[in-house]
Design an enzyme around this catalytic site. Structure first.
Site, PDB file in Angstrom:
ATOM      1  N   ARG A 168      16.289 -17.894 -34.775  1.00  0.00           N
ATOM      2  CA  ARG A 168      15.590 -18.348 -33.575  1.00  0.00           C
ATOM      3  C   ARG A 168      15.253 -19.822 -33.732  1.00  0.00           C
ATOM      4  O   ARG A 168      14.855 -20.275 -34.811  1.00  0.00           O
ATOM      5  CB  ARG A 168      14.285 -17.560 -33.356  1.00  0.00           C
ATOM      6  CG  ARG A 168      14.477 -16.146 -32.859  1.00  0.00           C
ATOM      7  CD  ARG A 168      15.013 -16.124 -31.436  1.00  0.00           C
ATOM      8  NE  ARG A 168      15.096 -14.782 -30.903  1.00  0.00           N
ATOM      9  CZ  ARG A 168      16.141 -13.983 -31.041  1.00  0.00           C
ATOM     10  NH1 ARG A 168      17.194 -14.413 -31.718  1.00  0.00           N
ATOM     11  NH2 ARG A 168      16.151 -12.781 -30.502  1.00  0.00           N
ATOM     12  N   HIS A 188      24.419 -19.502 -29.237  1.00  0.00           N
ATOM     13  CA  HIS A 188      23.714 -18.245 -29.534  1.00  0.00           C
ATOM     14  C   HIS A 188      24.666 -17.041 -29.448  1.00  0.00           C
ATOM     15  O   HIS A 188      24.449 -16.110 -28.673  1.00  0.00           O
ATOM     16  CB  HIS A 188      22.532 -18.057 -28.577  1.00  0.00           C
ATOM     17  CG  HIS A 188      21.482 -17.127 -29.144  1.00  0.00           C
ATOM     18  ND1 HIS A 188      20.134 -17.289 -28.905  1.00  0.00           N
ATOM     19  CD2 HIS A 188      21.575 -16.043 -29.940  1.00  0.00           C
ATOM     20  CE1 HIS A 188      19.447 -16.328 -29.505  1.00  0.00           C
ATOM     21  NE2 HIS A 188      20.304 -15.568 -30.148  1.00  0.00           N
TER      22      HIS A 188
END
Length: 318
Positions: free
Chosen positions: A233, A281
């Protein structure tokens, strides 16, 4: 557990801005043919919803879902599903533990780590300049790799790196034991692990305790020229400090799959840095054809009054 001869009461709500609804619907119906699956844009009466299959649903998404019995997160990170005002306490939240996700993540991490270990960014830049710039390969056991986060995905990645002959250390909040990996636990050991990493791989969950854990001070503990890989993250890292240290050369190269803001704004300086590789991502994503079996099993368990598997702890956010 096969759902082809079983039924589940209630409807399932689907929300994701990244995943294809029709693909997931087809995969789920192959397991539970009678399941009422509704896209977030056409939910109808929220009181019909018993199950939710979601990735980062917006605030208020669960309002009115008074019969909600199960939430399945479309991925490994569940930080967007904890401490929400629209969720009553006690709703079970499960994560996907599809082995394909672990393999996919391990493959990405191996690619990124080996790219740095074999100095591929140097050769990429030399190619752009038309230079034959030889660098003698280093022995794998001379390259120290540290994996921060030894959950399901991190443990697999650390094991695979160790099998290639690298000196692999792992760090986690609680003690772990992994063959071939020197495991460390607790904040008191984190700085030492970072200081001894030629390649640092971030695979931590995002929790209140880990948010911003890789601040400027900790990033400075990396040996000069170290490589930095983040597949977890963006909010774990001080991105401004990371950018500055990449520009100065203290951090030599980086492979970044996650960011503080996603999509990464076009004006962000990271886009234009020659020593940074950016991916959007995608290091590990759920595969509908294989993950649907696990989801169907949990839906049937809940329908039968049983506890679902792969529960997350909302207090820990993982």
């Amino acid at each position: 557990m096969s759902g082809k001869h079983s039924t589940a009461s209630g409807a399932l709500a689907f929300y994701s801005q990244l995943d294809d609804f029709e693909t997931w619907k087809h995969a789920l119906l192959a397991q539970l043919p009678g399941l009422d699956i509704r896209h977030s844009s056409a939910l109808g009466d929220p009181a019909d919803i018993h199950y939710a299959l979601v990735w980062k649903p917006p605030a208020g998404f669960f309002d009115g879902m008074l019969k909600l019995r199960l939430i399945v997160n479309l991925g490994a990170g569940v930080d967007s599903l904890v401490n929400r005002a629209d969720l009553p306490p006690g709703i079970p939240i499960t994560r996907l533990t599809d082995p394909q996700m672990a393999r996919m993540m391990a493959g990405y991490v191996l690619f990124a780590a080996l790219r740095h270990a074999r100095d591929i960014p140097h050769f990429e830049q030399a190619q752009r300049q038309g230079k034959w710039s030889y660098r003698h390969p280093r022995s794998p056991d001379e390259i120290r790799i540290a994996v921060l986060g030894l959950g399901q995905l991190g443990a697999v990645a650390a094991t695979e790196l160790s099998r290639l002959g690298h000196a692999v250390s792992g760090w986690s909040r609680s003690p772990k034991k992994i063959d071939g990996v020197h495991c460390h636990a607790g904040l008191a050991t984190l700085d030492t692990v970072i200081a001894n990493a030629d390649i640092l791989i971030v695979m931590l969950p995002l929790t209140p305790e880990t948010r911003g854990i890789l601040n400027r001070e900790r990033l400075l503990r990396l040996p000069r020229g170290a490589a930095f890989i983040n597949v977890a993250r963006g909010a774990l890292v001080d991105q401004a400090a990371l950018t500055e240290l990449l520009a100065s050369g203290h951090i030599g190269t980086a492979t970044l799959d996650v960011f503080e803001q996603e999509p990464l704004p076009a004006t962000d300086p990271l886009w234009r840095m020659p020593n940074v590789l950016i991916t959007p991502h995608l290091a590990s994503v759920a595969i509908p054809s294989s993950a649907a079996r696990q989801i169907a099993s949990n839906i049937l368990r809940v329908s039968a009054g049983q506890a679902p598997e792969n529960l997350i702890d909302p207090g820990k956010a993982y």
